[in-house]
Structure formats: structure tokens, C-alpha cells
Write a protein that holds these residues in place. Sequence first.
Motif, mmCIF file in Angstrom:
data_model
loop_
_atom_site.group_PDB
_atom_site.id
_atom_site.type_symbol
_atom_site.label_atom_id
_atom_site.label_comp_id
_atom_site.label_asym_id
_atom_site.label_seq_id
_atom_site.Cartn_x
_atom_site.Cartn_y
_atom_site.Cartn_z
ATOM 1 N N THR A 28 0.851 -1.189 0.000
ATOM 2 C CA THR A 28 0.000 0.000 0.000
ATOM 3 C C THR A 28 0.888 1.239 0.000
ATOM 4 O O THR A 28 2.093 1.161 0.287
ATOM 5 C CB THR A 28 -0.898 0.028 1.241
ATOM 6 O OG1 THR A 28 -0.062 0.182 2.404
ATOM 7 C CG2 THR A 28 -1.747 -1.227 1.356
ATOM 8 N N ALA A 29 0.292 2.376 -0.305
ATOM 9 C CA ALA A 29 1.044 3.636 -0.278
ATOM 10 C C ALA A 29 1.617 3.874 1.115
ATOM 11 O O ALA A 29 2.770 4.307 1.259
ATOM 12 C CB ALA A 29 0.145 4.792 -0.699
ATOM 13 N N ALA A 30 0.836 3.580 2.142
ATOM 14 C CA ALA A 30 1.320 3.772 3.519
ATOM 15 C C ALA A 30 2.476 2.825 3.826
ATOM 16 O O ALA A 30 3.459 3.228 4.477
ATOM 17 C CB ALA A 30 0.176 3.547 4.507
ATOM 18 N N GLU A 31 2.390 1.585 3.376
ATOM 19 C CA GLU A 31 3.471 0.621 3.623
ATOM 20 C C GLU A 31 4.758 1.025 2.916
ATOM 21 O O GLU A 31 5.849 0.834 3.456
ATOM 22 C CB GLU A 31 3.057 -0.775 3.160
ATOM 23 C CG GLU A 31 2.025 -1.417 4.040
ATOM 24 C CD GLU A 31 1.544 -2.738 3.487
ATOM 25 O OE1 GLU A 31 1.181 -3.595 4.300
ATOM 26 O OE2 GLU A 31 1.522 -2.914 2.249
ATOM 27 N N LEU A 32 4.624 1.550 1.717
ATOM 28 C CA LEU A 32 5.821 1.950 0.968
ATOM 29 C C LEU A 32 6.596 3.058 1.681
ATOM 30 O O LEU A 32 7.817 3.126 1.574
ATOM 31 C CB LEU A 32 5.451 2.369 -0.451
ATOM 32 C CG LEU A 32 5.010 1.236 -1.368
ATOM 33 C CD1 LEU A 32 4.522 1.785 -2.700
ATOM 34 C CD2 LEU A 32 6.124 0.213 -1.574
ATOM 35 N N THR A 33 5.910 3.897 2.420
ATOM 36 C CA THR A 33 6.597 4.999 3.126
ATOM 37 C C THR A 33 7.025 4.616 4.534
ATOM 38 O O THR A 33 7.699 5.398 5.201
ATOM 39 C CB THR A 33 5.692 6.247 3.191
ATOM 40 O OG1 THR A 33 4.499 5.927 3.909
ATOM 41 C CG2 THR A 33 5.353 6.756 1.791
ATOM 42 N N THR A 42 13.014 3.697 3.504
ATOM 43 C CA THR A 42 11.622 3.277 3.559
ATOM 44 C C THR A 42 11.514 1.966 2.786
ATOM 45 O O THR A 42 12.450 1.561 2.084
ATOM 46 C CB THR A 42 10.696 4.321 2.899
ATOM 47 O OG1 THR A 42 11.013 4.384 1.501
ATOM 48 C CG2 THR A 42 10.823 5.701 3.548
ATOM 49 N N GLU A 44 9.787 1.446 0.114
ATOM 50 C CA GLU A 44 9.916 1.740 -1.321
ATOM 51 C C GLU A 44 11.378 1.923 -1.721
ATOM 52 O O GLU A 44 11.822 1.418 -2.758
ATOM 53 C CB GLU A 44 9.105 2.982 -1.683
ATOM 54 C CG GLU A 44 9.081 3.259 -3.172
ATOM 55 C CD GLU A 44 8.196 4.442 -3.536
ATOM 56 O OE1 GLU A 44 7.814 4.516 -4.717
ATOM 57 O OE2 GLU A 44 7.902 5.276 -2.666
ATOM 58 N N THR A 105 8.094 5.161 -10.222
ATOM 59 C CA THR A 105 6.933 4.679 -9.480
ATOM 60 C C THR A 105 7.086 3.172 -9.296
ATOM 61 O O THR A 105 7.892 2.536 -9.995
ATOM 62 C CB THR A 105 5.643 4.954 -10.272
ATOM 63 O OG1 THR A 105 5.704 4.194 -11.492
ATOM 64 C CG2 THR A 105 5.462 6.434 -10.571
ATOM 65 N N VAL A 179 -1.332 -0.444 -3.666
ATOM 66 C CA VAL A 179 -1.106 0.630 -4.633
ATOM 67 C C VAL A 179 -1.181 0.017 -6.027
ATOM 68 O O VAL A 179 -0.633 -1.049 -6.268
ATOM 69 C CB VAL A 179 0.296 1.280 -4.425
ATOM 70 C CG1 VAL A 179 0.605 2.249 -5.523
ATOM 71 C CG2 VAL A 179 0.366 1.930 -3.071
ATOM 72 N N ARG A 180 -1.816 0.665 -6.953
ATOM 73 C CA ARG A 180 -1.880 0.152 -8.335
ATOM 74 C C ARG A 180 -1.267 1.134 -9.285
ATOM 75 O O ARG A 180 -1.225 2.243 -9.246
ATOM 76 C CB ARG A 180 -3.329 -0.117 -8.742
ATOM 77 C CG ARG A 180 -3.937 -1.235 -7.930
ATOM 78 C CD ARG A 180 -3.510 -2.579 -8.461
ATOM 79 N NE ARG A 180 -4.142 -3.609 -7.658
ATOM 80 C CZ ARG A 180 -3.477 -4.605 -7.129
ATOM 81 N NH1 ARG A 180 -2.218 -4.749 -7.290
ATOM 82 N NH2 ARG A 180 -4.099 -5.499 -6.431
#
Length: 180
Positions: A28-33, A42, A44, A105, A179-180
Motif C-alpha cells: 500500500t502507499a502507507a506501507e511503501l513509506t 523506507t 519503497e 513509481t 497501490v496500483r
Amino acid sequence: MGAMDRQTVHEDYERARRTFHQLLDTATAAELTRPTNGTRWTNEQLLWHMFFGYLITRVLLPLVRLFSRLPDSASRAFARLLNAVTRPFDLINYAGPCGAVKVFTPRRTAAAFDRVIDSLTRRLAAAPEEFLARGMHFPVRWDSFFTDFMSLADVYRYPNRHLEFHRRQLTLGGGETPVR
């Protein structure tokens, strides 16, 4: 290290491809950060660093071919020189993924990963057997998976070991929407 089992390395590349895509596809976007476990990156950034292990392998292959044709003392001196500049390397090694994720990305990283895996697979298939035993000295202070002397076969195996090591440092899996 004996003859290289190309099929096993190919299978390891394909397993790495599936693993890398699964990590990117489910994050998810939150997990990547989120911070990783044991690094300053991080998730990502660490994923990008894992990809970088495959990129650097493509650079190392011709370098090993070149130095394997020179006297042993040439690669030994080159490895000593690289070990002497470990501090600047460490800074670049850290900063690279920090900047890369601003441009790449997760989708672009996944596509680039596929291209690099395909390239390594083609190069491995085309490498003459006698070349796989040739090698050079490496800067052991740059990476814990570098040994004093590495054959071309060792270099082909390197990025999968690097990926598996760092995979354990990721802190993904929070159950949010990917995240897609």
C-alpha cells in the motif's frame, strides 16, 4: 565452485521476479513509506535498492570479463582502490534509492526489473561455459555478498542473494488496499 547450473539460476531469477512483483503489487502507499527493519530506507527505497542489485550485476558482467583477461594483480589493485573509497560509495548507495523513488513509481520499477531479469537471462544463456569460471577480485567492503574473488557464475548468482537478504528487512503487510 564447479560447473554452473544455468537452469537453477534461471529459475531463481524467475522466482525473484515473482517475489518482486508480489511485493510491489500488494504494498500500500502507507506501507511503501514505512521505515524498514535495520536500514535507514523506507520500504519503497529498499525495494528500489533490491532492484539496483540486478542493475549493478549487468555492469559487473563486462567488468569481470575484462579483468579476467588481465593479470590477477590488476583486479586485486582495482578491488583495493574501490575498498579505499567505500565511504563515498556508501553515501551514493544510500542516496541513490532515495532519489530514484521520486522518479520511478512502483509500476515503472516493476517494468524495469522485468527488463533487467530478461537481459540477465539472455546473457547467461549466451555465456560460453569456460567464461563462467573466469573471475576477478572484488571490493569486499562494498557488499557483504562480495567475496575476495568472484567468478562470472558467482556474479550471476549475486543479485538473488542480495534480494533475499533485503527482503527480510521489509516491513510490508499491513492489510490496506494495495497501490496500483
